[in-house]
Design a protein around this motif. Structure first.
Motif, PDB file in Angstrom:
ATOM      1  N   ASP A 284       0.832  -1.386   0.052  1.00  0.00           N
ATOM      2  CA  ASP A 284       0.019   0.051  -0.048  1.00  0.00           C
ATOM      3  C   ASP A 284       0.728   1.163  -0.033  1.00  0.00           C
ATOM      4  OD1 ASP A 284      -2.320  -1.425  -0.011  1.00  0.00           O
ATOM      5  OD2 ASP A 284      -2.771  -1.204   2.272  1.00  0.00           O
ATOM      6  N   TYR A 285       2.244   1.083   0.052  1.00  0.00           N
ATOM      7  CA  TYR A 285       2.979   2.403   0.482  1.00  0.00           C
ATOM      8  C   TYR A 285       4.143   2.545  -0.754  1.00  0.00           C
ATOM      9  CZ  TYR A 285       0.718   2.349   4.849  1.00  0.00           C
ATOM     10  OH  TYR A 285      -0.483   2.370   5.833  1.00  0.00           O
ATOM     11  N   LEU A 286       4.585   1.269  -0.888  1.00  0.00           N
ATOM     12  CA  LEU A 286       5.511   1.325  -2.254  1.00  0.00           C
ATOM     13  C   LEU A 286       5.009   0.807  -3.615  1.00  0.00           C
ATOM     14  CD1 LEU A 286       8.080  -0.769  -0.152  1.00  0.00           C
ATOM     15  CD2 LEU A 286       7.924   1.648  -0.318  1.00  0.00           C
ATOM     16  N   SER A 287       5.150   1.599  -4.477  1.00  0.00           N
ATOM     17  CA  SER A 287       4.580   1.487  -6.056  1.00  0.00           C
ATOM     18  C   SER A 287       5.141   0.089  -6.335  1.00  0.00           C
ATOM     19  CB  SER A 287       4.790   2.575  -6.765  1.00  0.00           C
ATOM     20  OG  SER A 287       6.371   2.822  -6.867  1.00  0.00           O
ATOM     21  N   SER A 288       6.186  -0.374  -6.201  1.00  0.00           N
ATOM     22  CA  SER A 288       7.098  -1.583  -6.531  1.00  0.00           C
ATOM     23  C   SER A 288       6.999  -2.634  -5.437  1.00  0.00           C
ATOM     24  CB  SER A 288       8.228  -1.244  -7.123  1.00  0.00           C
ATOM     25  OG  SER A 288       9.360  -0.680  -6.046  1.00  0.00           O
ATOM     26  N   SER A 289       7.599  -3.932  -5.825  1.00  0.00           N
ATOM     27  CA  SER A 289       7.847  -4.729  -4.904  1.00  0.00           C
ATOM     28  C   SER A 289       8.637  -3.996  -3.437  1.00  0.00           C
ATOM     29  CB  SER A 289       8.292  -5.950  -5.502  1.00  0.00           C
ATOM     30  OG  SER A 289       8.456  -6.996  -4.265  1.00  0.00           O
ATOM     31  N   SER A 290       8.143  -4.517  -2.393  1.00  0.00           N
ATOM     32  CA  SER A 290       8.710  -4.100  -1.312  1.00  0.00           C
ATOM     33  C   SER A 290      10.018  -5.413  -0.746  1.00  0.00           C
ATOM     34  CB  SER A 290       8.042  -4.151   0.093  1.00  0.00           C
ATOM     35  OG  SER A 290       7.361  -5.211   0.339  1.00  0.00           O
TER      36      SER A 290
END
Length: 293
Positions: A284-290
């Motif tokens: 929910d906070y990172l546009s790419s994989s965390s």
């Protein structure tokens, strides 16, 4: 009751999410519960994921802003809560499933997040001018609280007849925290959230030495207010620091702002989720994989 926890986690639990071995957490006649089994079960729950989100965020925030948060600042806010809730403080902690040390950790988390909001927010002159419209400098007042309107009217009549506010506060006020201090309460400005809005509105209209000539109806009863010190508002340029602080406080209550700031902080934090079952915990906070593979 004021929320003590920051928006990201909602409810923090006093549990540490770490991958463990076979250490036993509990034993029963039917077998034992190991840390690894407990962890596997917990990580699949929404509350467990929220705790991990908060722990990751705190790690990143501590690295970036930890040196800006003094223990004295945490203790000051903690003491303010104790004063605000008085004898019911410990009961409120228990009702919220919290301890004093846990509350202090949450206060520190909130202060760290506030530093991140400051660091990622550019405040324009236009925003400060807009904030100045509702701005009120801190005022000092005395108050008398009674349960009946007729009693408040009698107090006002006696004030008009020359009786001192202090003596009437001692005689009539039901506010045990202020009655023996002449009704004096702590200075407050327009951002105060503990006082009734009707009380603040009436107080801000008073000049030094004036008192309300009609009873002020609040959620607590009827109040008579006397202005002790009402500083001049001046120009907005004279209050830039206060205005910036108020704007930041308002952004701390804005979910969109918090989400954007947390996203920026986490993206810069080089976060690596090593448990494959939790790789999307920050999606929910990172546009790419965390997770870095």
């Amino acid at each position: 009751m004021k929320k003590w926890l920051i928006a990201l986690a909602g409810v923090l639990m006093s549990v540490t999410l770490v991958a463990c071995g076979s250490k036993t957490v509990a034993t029963t006649d039917g077998g034992k519960v190991t840390e690894s089994a407990y962890y596997s079960s917990l990580k699949s729950t929404s509350s467990g994921k929220q705790v991990l989100q908060q722990m990751i965020l705190n790690k990143v925030l501590e690295k970036d802003y930890g040196d800006k948060i003094k223990e004295s600042e945490v203790n000051k806010q903690f003491d303010q809560y104790k004063k605000q809730y008085g004898s019911s403080f410990n009961t409120i902690l228990q009702q919220n499933g919290m301890t004093a040390s846990g509350l202090k950790k949450d206060i520190r988390s909130n202060l760290l997040l506030k530093e991140a909001v400051k660091d990622n927010t550019k405040i324009t002159d236009a925003e400060m001018k807009k904030q100045f419209k509702s701005y009120q400098p801190k005022v000092t007042v005395n108050e008398i609280l009674v349960s009946k309107k007729s009693t408040a009217e009698d107090v006002i009549k006696q004030l008009k007849d020359g009786k001192s506010f202090s003596s009437l506060a001692k005689k009539y006020s039901t506010d045990t925290a202020t009655k023996n201090k002449g009704g004096r309460i702590d200075p407050f400005d327009n951002t105060n959230t503990t006082l009734d809005s009707s009380f603040k509105t009436a107080a801000f209209k008073l000049k030094n030495g004036e008192y309300t000539t009609t009873p002020v109806k609040t959620q607590y009863g009827y109040q008579v207010i006397q202005m002790v010190n009402h500083p001049e508002k001046g120009k907005w340029e004279d209050h830039k620091d206060e205005l910036k602080s108020q704007i930041i406080d308002s952004k701390m209550n804005d979910s969109t702002t918090l989400h954007d700031v947390v996203s920026k902080v986490l993206k810069k934090g080089n976060v690596n989720i090593e448990d494959k079952d939790l790789q999307n915990v920050l999606s929910d906070y990172l546009s790419s994989s965390s997770s870095k593979k």
